[in-house]
Design a protein around this motif. Sequence first.
Motif, PDB file in Angstrom:
ATOM      1  N   GLU A  61       1.333  -2.645   7.605  1.00  0.00           N
ATOM      2  CA  GLU A  61       2.197  -1.999   6.690  1.00  0.00           C
ATOM      3  C   GLU A  61       3.396  -2.665   6.209  1.00  0.00           C
ATOM      4  OE1 GLU A  61       2.306   2.141   7.210  1.00  0.00           O
ATOM      5  OE2 GLU A  61       0.010   2.279   6.710  1.00  0.00           O
ATOM      6  N   GLU A  73       3.014  -5.368   4.025  1.00  0.00           N
ATOM      7  CA  GLU A  73       2.479  -4.802   2.694  1.00  0.00           C
ATOM      8  C   GLU A  73       3.904  -4.343   2.019  1.00  0.00           C
ATOM      9  OE1 GLU A  73      -1.991  -3.484   3.871  1.00  0.00           O
ATOM     10  OE2 GLU A  73      -0.369  -2.128   4.237  1.00  0.00           O
ATOM     11  N   LYS A  74       4.870  -3.969   2.692  1.00  0.00           N
ATOM     12  CA  LYS A  74       5.868  -3.436   2.112  1.00  0.00           C
ATOM     13  C   LYS A  74       6.736  -4.348   1.682  1.00  0.00           C
ATOM     14  CE  LYS A  74       6.262   0.911   4.597  1.00  0.00           C
ATOM     15  NZ  LYS A  74       6.783   1.893   5.632  1.00  0.00           N
TER      16      LYS A  74
END
Length: 520
Positions: free
Chosen positions: A315, A318-319
Amino acid sequence: MNNTSHSGSLPKFPESMWSHTSSRPSFSTLNEDIQCDVAVIGGGITGILTAYVLLEAGRKVAIIDAGQILQSTTSFTTAKITSQHGLIYSKLLSHFGKEAARLYYEANEEAIRFIADTILKHNIECQFQREDAYLYADSEEQLEQLKQEWEAYRQLDLPGEWVDDLLIQVESKGAIVLRNQARFHPLQYLTALTSSIVEKGGRFYEHTTLEDYAEEQDDGNLILKTADGHKITCQHAVSASHFPFFDGGGLYFTRLHAERSYAIAIKPQKPYPGGMYINCGEPKRSIRSAMLDGSEVLIVGGESHRTGKNDCTIERYEKLEQFARETYGIEQIPYRWSTQDLITIDEVPYIGQVTSRHPRIYVATGFAKWGMTTSAVSAVLIADLITGQENRYTELFTPSRFKINPSLKNLTVQNAEVAKELISGKIEAVHLKVEDLRTDQGSVVKYRGKRAGAYKDSTGVVHLVDTTCSHMGCELNWNEAERSWDCPCHGSRFNYQGAVIEGPATEDLTRLNPHYGAEK
């Protein structure tokens, strides 16, 4: 292995752009006893620059690396060469005083000049380019912190400028710009210096692990021992291995903590105005440009966290992808990578004698994500200590310092965090079984009634390891994005087969049933 991203999606596997776009020499393992003036342990930017300066001073140098040179932290940097290290100057002014804070700036400016001078001297093609560096606030809370930093710039008479608006498309409440900083391709730079070191008689040895051992002889020499039983006799030894190879009695792992941070390289859809940018709060966002196959890419970094914290690390990428898409658009993401940095309890690197009891062993560590300049500071400072030259930065960076505030508070918090992890990892309830794993999934599992670590590879073979860290017994957590086992106590990392990736651990994990799931 196909790692190409399509339509701007993240690559399946992490890979450093610097590593993939440079060729590095290889060297043999140390298989005999040797003698030298100085043994430099670690073949990253700090070790190579230190060896380079010492050879220029006429010393005989051997560089020893546990893996391959230029394949650790240096390969995974964003490669900004700057004296603007976040909100550092307000902290230095408060805890170290005006003179020390100014010295910190001057040391890093000298480091920029050192890098530029060596590039010019050796005519190195490494994408070196001068850039303005911006520290910006993207919220009202950050703006207050930035104003305090600006006041420190004013008191220290630093050549920064305040600007209200940025050219890049990010939310900004104001920024401090430091002109004439730089960026480059770190491995192209260091590969060229490696060739220069070899030409001057420097010797490199790869895949050579040292024991945490240093015998001081009556004649003043040191004897270091490799894991294979060979001896290195030297007058001085330099620990440039990220985490010190020689801890001087357990000092450093209690005064350093490890953090991971992430980066992606994107081909943007919109034009980029130039400059290097980083915000002054969290979540961290860093931007700089580079050239890849004749086209401009942006390196977007940030999303740091303490190593080994059990969250979904993918994640983090992804951020960064979301941020990049919202600011400049994405045509493609050719690379993603992460890195690990060590941070001291007062956020200033430890550079100098490892302890007063071991005056011929030197250490350079705790660069707090700003290793391009602080590695050059380390190289010159340690070379001066070895050759008996005065260096006005010695006291500022000495590892023996202890600033009551904030060191005492941070040391207490850090050790409490380690104690918490030691306990919580042992009592954690584990419900997942090996049979529950999907292909390319890793997790803590229950195996024969005990906690274990399991990763099922693409062929269906499960790699089982004991998740007890070989350093001090903390329980490891799975890092999904990097397919590694990470320690939340002191930052040791192991690959999915249990081999050490990063110290302070030096021993591999115990493997459990290595043929589990293999075809008969």
